[in-house]
Design an enzyme around this catalytic site. Structure first.
Site, PDB file in Angstrom:
ATOM      1  CG  ASP A  65      -1.705   1.489   1.223  1.00 41.82           C
ATOM      2  OD1 ASP A  65      -2.244   1.726   0.343  1.00 41.82           O
ATOM      3  OD2 ASP A  65      -1.833   1.365   2.619  1.00 41.82           O
ATOM      4  CG  ASP A 123      -1.894   7.992   1.397  1.00 46.95           C
ATOM      5  OD1 ASP A 123      -0.852   8.600   1.006  1.00 46.95           O
ATOM      6  OD2 ASP A 123      -1.805   7.186   0.006  1.00 46.95           O
TER       7      ASP A 123
END
Length: 260
Positions: A26, A28
């Site tokens: 991922d 953020d």
């Protein structure tokens, strides 16, 4: 299903071999610290260098799986050009550069964006982010508006078919299509250089849980960054600690393996 993750420090990194693992990350809250505005995030040069080292060691089997568009990931990670699944899997670029994207009717999203902007006009500190196949309402500067924002989002969608409402950390995203991060991992795992490898997925948010479950189904390794209930097998405290762990992993992969 939520469980009790083990500390990531308990994972024996020697079981992770660069020719046998595929890494999915991922963005953020995993590689970049969460910021009040989506454009305010950054990834340190040292971390970008680590990602490049990992990609070389793994023969390209390092991908970003994110809610952001591919174009933004390329900008934040420049000069890297990694495989990316953007907008929760609605668009994807493979290791060979080939791209695919779901066909989206944007007219309904235009209407929803207009509705969310009315909420923004009534509440200072709200940020509306339009993407090609979704609209996000960020309320990080106004956390007390979480319930009101979700109510407004549901009213904006008003039962429209083919739309999902995703809730993340201080953000609500209304997304077209049914694809999610688990679908993105599955698609990558059918392609070189990921095919046949052990999947490792790391993320920090509710939208990563589908991928955690898919990786568990495949017998892979799932890592939750930060607190909260999770289906992930391992946990690490925050972005800085996870960046350091990735750096140590890159060092491991560049150290010649002893053979019996």
């Amino acid at each position: 299903m939520a469980g009790t993750p083990e500390p990531l420090t308990s994972l024996d990194r020697s079981r992770l071999r660069p020719d046998r693992i595929g890494i999915f990350l991922d963005f953020d809250g995993t590689l970049a610290e969460i910021a009040e505005h989506p454009e305010a995030v950054s990834v340190p040069q040292a971390t970008r260098e680590v990602l490049g080292r990992l990609a070389r060691s793994l023969n390209g089997a390092v991908a970003i799986v994110t809610g952001r568009p591919i174009s933004e990931i390329d900008r934040f990670l420049r000069p890297l050009n990694l495989p990316v699944a953007g907008i929760h899997g609605l668009e994807r670029r493979g290791a060979g550069g080939e791209r695919s994207a779901a066909t989206i009717d944007t007219s309904r999203l235009d209407e929803i964006e207009a509705s969310l902007k009315r909420f923004q006009n009534e509440h200072e500190g709200i940020v509306i982010e339009r993407k090609s196949a979704s609209v996000a309402l960020h309320y990080r500067q106004r956390p007390e508006l979480a319930e009101a924002a979700m109510t407004w989002a549901h009213e904006a969608v008003d039962g429209s078919q083919g739309l999902q409402i995703l809730q993340g950390k201080m953000v609500i995203e209304i997304k077209a299509g049914k694809e999610n991060k688990a679908d993105a991992v599955t698609a990558f795992m059918t392609e070189e250089p990921f095919a046949g490898r052990l999947a490792l997925f790391a993320g920090d948010d509710v939208t990563d849980e589908d991928a955690f479950n898919e990786v568990a189904r495949r017998g892979g390794i799932s890592i939750k960054i930060g607190g909260g209930e999770t289906a992930a097998a391992f946990r690490i405290d925050g972005v800085g600690a996870f960046r350091q762990w990735l750096s140590q992993l890159a060092d491991d992969f560049e150290t010649p393996q002893l053979t019996e």
